[in-house]
Write an enzyme that holds these catalytic residues in place. Sequence first.
Site, mmCIF file in Angstrom:
data_model
loop_
_atom_site.group_PDB
_atom_site.id
_atom_site.type_symbol
_atom_site.label_atom_id
_atom_site.label_comp_id
_atom_site.label_asym_id
_atom_site.label_seq_id
_atom_site.Cartn_x
_atom_site.Cartn_y
_atom_site.Cartn_z
ATOM 1 N N GLY A 46 55.810 49.174 33.733
ATOM 2 C CA GLY A 46 55.707 48.048 32.811
ATOM 3 C C GLY A 46 54.334 48.026 32.172
ATOM 4 O O GLY A 46 53.391 48.639 32.676
ATOM 5 N N GLN A 51 47.081 44.112 28.245
ATOM 6 C CA GLN A 51 46.412 45.242 28.903
ATOM 7 C C GLN A 51 45.856 46.254 27.909
ATOM 8 O O GLN A 51 44.985 47.050 28.246
ATOM 9 C CB GLN A 51 47.394 45.948 29.850
ATOM 10 C CG GLN A 51 47.804 45.097 31.031
ATOM 11 C CD GLN A 51 48.814 45.805 31.900
ATOM 12 O OE1 GLN A 51 50.012 45.745 31.629
ATOM 13 N NE2 GLN A 51 48.359 46.506 32.933
ATOM 14 N N CYS A 91 48.975 48.007 39.583
ATOM 15 C CA CYS A 91 48.784 47.578 38.197
ATOM 16 C C CYS A 91 47.937 48.619 37.481
ATOM 17 O O CYS A 91 46.922 49.074 38.020
ATOM 18 C CB CYS A 91 48.083 46.218 38.161
ATOM 19 S SG CYS A 91 47.816 45.599 36.486
ATOM 20 N N LEU A 92 48.334 48.976 36.283
ATOM 21 C CA LEU A 92 47.584 49.971 35.513
ATOM 22 C C LEU A 92 46.184 49.453 35.174
ATOM 23 O O LEU A 92 45.295 50.242 34.882
ATOM 24 C CB LEU A 92 48.343 50.334 34.237
ATOM 25 C CG LEU A 92 49.686 51.059 34.472
ATOM 26 C CD1 LEU A 92 50.438 51.235 33.165
ATOM 27 C CD2 LEU A 92 49.477 52.399 35.158
ATOM 28 N N HIS A 133 55.300 39.977 36.995
ATOM 29 C CA HIS A 133 53.964 40.589 36.906
ATOM 30 C C HIS A 133 53.510 40.659 35.434
ATOM 31 O O HIS A 133 52.357 40.342 35.124
ATOM 32 C CB HIS A 133 54.062 41.985 37.542
ATOM 33 C CG HIS A 133 52.844 42.837 37.474
ATOM 34 N ND1 HIS A 133 52.156 43.267 38.593
ATOM 35 C CD2 HIS A 133 52.192 43.394 36.424
ATOM 36 C CE1 HIS A 133 51.137 44.033 38.220
ATOM 37 N NE2 HIS A 133 51.132 44.131 36.908
ATOM 38 N N GLU A 134 54.419 41.027 34.538
ATOM 39 C CA GLU A 134 54.042 41.176 33.112
ATOM 40 C C GLU A 134 53.813 39.818 32.449
ATOM 41 O O GLU A 134 52.889 39.666 31.648
ATOM 42 C CB GLU A 134 55.117 41.958 32.348
ATOM 43 C CG GLU A 134 55.459 43.342 32.889
ATOM 44 C CD GLU A 134 54.268 44.234 33.154
ATOM 45 O OE1 GLU A 134 53.186 43.975 32.608
ATOM 46 O OE2 GLU A 134 54.418 45.180 33.941
ATOM 47 N N HIS A 137 50.450 38.693 33.164
ATOM 48 C CA HIS A 137 49.447 39.304 32.276
ATOM 49 C C HIS A 137 49.311 38.510 30.977
ATOM 50 O O HIS A 137 48.204 38.291 30.486
ATOM 51 C CB HIS A 137 49.847 40.738 31.917
ATOM 52 C CG HIS A 137 49.427 41.783 32.905
ATOM 53 N ND1 HIS A 137 48.118 41.989 33.268
ATOM 54 C CD2 HIS A 137 50.145 42.705 33.598
ATOM 55 C CE1 HIS A 137 48.053 42.995 34.147
ATOM 56 N NE2 HIS A 137 49.283 43.448 34.360
#
Length: 170
Positions: A46, A51, A91-92, A133-134, A137
Amino acid sequence: MAVLKILHFPDPRLRRRATPVVQVDDEIRRLIDDMFATMYQSDGVGLAATQVNVLKRVVVIDVSPDANQPLVLVNPQILTRQGEAVMSEGCLSVPGVREKVTRAETIRFRASGRDGESFEQEASGLLAVCIQHEIDHLDGKLFVDYLSGLKRQRIRKQLEKQAGSNLNRG
Ligand code: GNR
Ligand code: NI
């Protein structure tokens, strides 16, 4: 398509709240394409626009094993939550860290897709975790916020050290 630069914790730009997309136009579709390229290149499941330093409520997801089921969520909203599930998350924007987080097990959500069409769907398992999670963000929240202050501080130091040595290497 372009692979975009991903911001890393504790960059303050990850803490800003993204604004709703008014119309899914070609510019948004270009952003979506670039986000997929960035996500697939990083082997993520994702990616939220926040991000890649774009403060719009756009998310791309692909939790399929063969990375061939792209899902676009514009202006995603959770309608209902059921149950609790613990999953080890990464997480990226927090590279190299995995920690357990408790979230809703099943959700019902609404979003718009690539052509601006609104849809509603139920999700559970990794997909449900990923959507939560997204959306976090988009609200300036990171999975490390669910950890203890001590753990978060340790992760912050570790990533600041990495960022420093990245600078030294040019
Ligand atoms: O690639 C990712 N894997 C992942 C694993 C468990 C829970 C959430 C995620 S999302 C993450 C990609 C990312 O940082 N999205 O914002
Ligand atoms: Ni993330």
